[in-house]
Design a protein around this motif. Structure first.
Motif, PDB file in Angstrom:
ATOM      1  N   LYS A  76       0.876  -1.172   0.000  1.00 51.15           N
ATOM      2  CA  LYS A  76       0.000   0.000   0.000  1.00 51.15           C
ATOM      3  C   LYS A  76       0.911   1.218   0.000  1.00 51.15           C
ATOM      4  O   LYS A  76       1.863   1.277   0.766  1.00 51.15           O
ATOM      5  CB  LYS A  76      -0.869   0.008   1.253  1.00 51.15           C
ATOM      6  N   LEU A  77       0.616   2.171  -0.874  1.00 54.27           N
ATOM      7  CA  LEU A  77       1.467   3.349  -1.008  1.00 54.27           C
ATOM      8  C   LEU A  77       0.694   4.610  -0.674  1.00 54.27           C
ATOM      9  O   LEU A  77      -0.470   4.768  -1.051  1.00 54.27           O
ATOM     10  CB  LEU A  77       1.991   3.449  -2.443  1.00 54.27           C
ATOM     11  N   TYR A  78       1.364   5.501   0.041  1.00 52.79           N
ATOM     12  CA  TYR A  78       0.801   6.808   0.365  1.00 52.79           C
ATOM     13  C   TYR A  78       1.875   7.847   0.085  1.00 52.79           C
ATOM     14  O   TYR A  78       2.998   7.734   0.579  1.00 52.79           O
ATOM     15  CB  TYR A  78       0.388   6.865   1.838  1.00 52.79           C
ATOM     16  N   ASN A  79       1.546   8.820  -0.733  1.00 48.54           N
ATOM     17  CA  ASN A  79       2.497   9.882  -1.073  1.00 48.54           C
ATOM     18  C   ASN A  79       1.812  11.236  -0.971  1.00 48.54           C
ATOM     19  O   ASN A  79       0.601  11.347  -1.146  1.00 48.54           O
ATOM     20  CB  ASN A  79       3.021   9.707  -2.504  1.00 48.54           C
ATOM     21  N   THR A  80       2.625  12.250  -0.715  1.00 46.59           N
ATOM     22  CA  THR A  80       2.124  13.621  -0.733  1.00 46.59           C
ATOM     23  C   THR A  80       2.978  14.427  -1.694  1.00 46.59           C
ATOM     24  O   THR A  80       4.146  14.104  -1.929  1.00 46.59           O
ATOM     25  CB  THR A  80       2.175  14.269   0.665  1.00 46.59           C
ATOM     26  N   ARG A  81       2.363  15.457  -2.241  1.00 47.48           N
ATOM     27  CA  ARG A  81       3.070  16.365  -3.137  1.00 47.48           C
ATOM     28  C   ARG A  81       2.539  17.768  -2.880  1.00 47.48           C
ATOM     29  O   ARG A  81       1.333  17.985  -2.871  1.00 47.48           O
ATOM     30  CB  ARG A  81       2.825  15.963  -4.593  1.00 47.48           C
ATOM     31  N   GLU A  82       3.456  18.689  -2.683  1.00 50.05           N
ATOM     32  CA  GLU A  82       3.055  20.071  -2.435  1.00 50.05           C
ATOM     33  C   GLU A  82       3.081  20.848  -3.747  1.00 50.05           C
ATOM     34  O   GLU A  82       4.081  20.863  -4.449  1.00 50.05           O
ATOM     35  CB  GLU A  82       3.984  20.727  -1.414  1.00 50.05           C
ATOM     36  N   GLU A  83       1.954  21.468  -4.054  1.00 46.80           N
ATOM     37  CA  GLU A  83       1.827  22.266  -5.261  1.00 46.80           C
ATOM     38  C   GLU A  83       1.071  23.545  -4.917  1.00 46.80           C
ATOM     39  O   GLU A  83      -0.035  23.486  -4.386  1.00 46.80           O
ATOM     40  CB  GLU A  83       1.073  21.495  -6.341  1.00 46.80           C
ATOM     41  N   ASP A  84       1.649  24.683  -5.214  1.00 47.81           N
ATOM     42  CA  ASP A  84       0.992  25.977  -4.976  1.00 47.81           C
ATOM     43  C   ASP A  84       0.511  26.107  -3.534  1.00 47.81           C
ATOM     44  O   ASP A  84      -0.639  26.472  -3.278  1.00 47.81           O
ATOM     45  CB  ASP A  84      -0.182  26.175  -5.939  1.00 47.81           C
ATOM     46  N   ASP A  85       1.381  25.782  -2.589  1.00 51.76           N
ATOM     47  CA  ASP A  85       1.086  25.878  -1.151  1.00 51.76           C
ATOM     48  C   ASP A  85      -0.063  24.979  -0.708  1.00 51.76           C
ATOM     49  O   ASP A  85      -0.693  25.212   0.322  1.00 51.76           O
ATOM     50  CB  ASP A  85       0.798  27.319  -0.739  1.00 51.76           C
ATOM     51  N   VAL A 107      -1.089  20.782  -0.164  1.00 52.88           N
ATOM     52  CA  VAL A 107      -0.563  19.419  -0.110  1.00 52.88           C
ATOM     53  C   VAL A 107      -1.612  18.462  -0.670  1.00 52.88           C
ATOM     54  O   VAL A 107      -2.746  18.413  -0.188  1.00 52.88           O
ATOM     55  CB  VAL A 107      -0.198  19.011   1.338  1.00 52.88           C
ATOM     56  N   ASN A 108      -1.237  17.735  -1.720  1.00 46.90           N
ATOM     57  CA  ASN A 108      -2.110  16.726  -2.323  1.00 46.90           C
ATOM     58  C   ASN A 108      -1.684  15.350  -1.825  1.00 46.90           C
ATOM     59  O   ASN A 108      -0.497  15.049  -1.751  1.00 46.90           O
ATOM     60  CB  ASN A 108      -2.021  16.775  -3.845  1.00 46.90           C
ATOM     61  N   GLU A 109      -2.668  14.511  -1.511  1.00 45.61           N
ATOM     62  CA  GLU A 109      -2.405  13.157  -1.027  1.00 45.61           C
ATOM     63  C   GLU A 109      -2.776  12.147  -2.106  1.00 45.61           C
ATOM     64  O   GLU A 109      -3.807  12.298  -2.769  1.00 45.61           O
ATOM     65  CB  GLU A 109      -3.215  12.877   0.232  1.00 45.61           C
ATOM     66  N   LYS A 167      -9.133   8.117  -0.572  1.00 44.59           N
ATOM     67  CA  LYS A 167      -8.766   8.091   0.847  1.00 44.59           C
ATOM     68  C   LYS A 167      -9.702   7.186   1.658  1.00 44.59           C
ATOM     69  O   LYS A 167      -9.259   6.493   2.567  1.00 44.59           O
ATOM     70  CB  LYS A 167      -8.792   9.515   1.401  1.00 44.59           C
ATOM     71  N   ALA A 168     -10.981   7.182   1.327  1.00 37.39           N
ATOM     72  CA  ALA A 168     -11.959   6.379   2.067  1.00 37.39           C
ATOM     73  C   ALA A 168     -11.758   4.886   1.859  1.00 37.39           C
ATOM     74  O   ALA A 168     -11.969   4.088   2.772  1.00 37.39           O
ATOM     75  CB  ALA A 168     -13.370   6.784   1.664  1.00 37.39           C
TER      76      ALA A 168
END
Length: 72
Positions: free
Chosen positions: A16-25, A27-29, A48-49
């Motif tokens: 199972k993978l979980y990543n975040t990426r910050e774009e334009d202030d 945070v996308n999950e 997410k659910a």
């Protein structure tokens, strides 16, 4: 997305993978489930659910003509 409905396979959850990426202030999950199939590994994005409902070792299948993966 193209060809997703044509895909057909059965497999088992191996990661199972979980990543975040910050774009334009902001945070996308991103949540993904990795399945081992007889043709190799398949990585499927989930929301997410649905993410906590999958456990390593769960069996699943993707039926031709349908979107999404169903737990067996």
């Amino acid at each position: 997305m193209k060809g997703a409905k044509k895909d057909e396979w059965e497999g088992e959850v191996v990661d199972k993978l979980y990543n975040t990426r910050e774009e334009d202030d902001k945070v996308n999950e991103y949540y993904s489930i990795v399945f081992k199939t007889d043709k190799g590994e398949r990585k499927i994005a989930v929301n997410k659910a649905d993410y906590p409902n999958w456990k390593v070792g769960d069996k699943a299948r993707k039926i031709k003509g349908k979107f999404g993966v169903e737990k067996l």
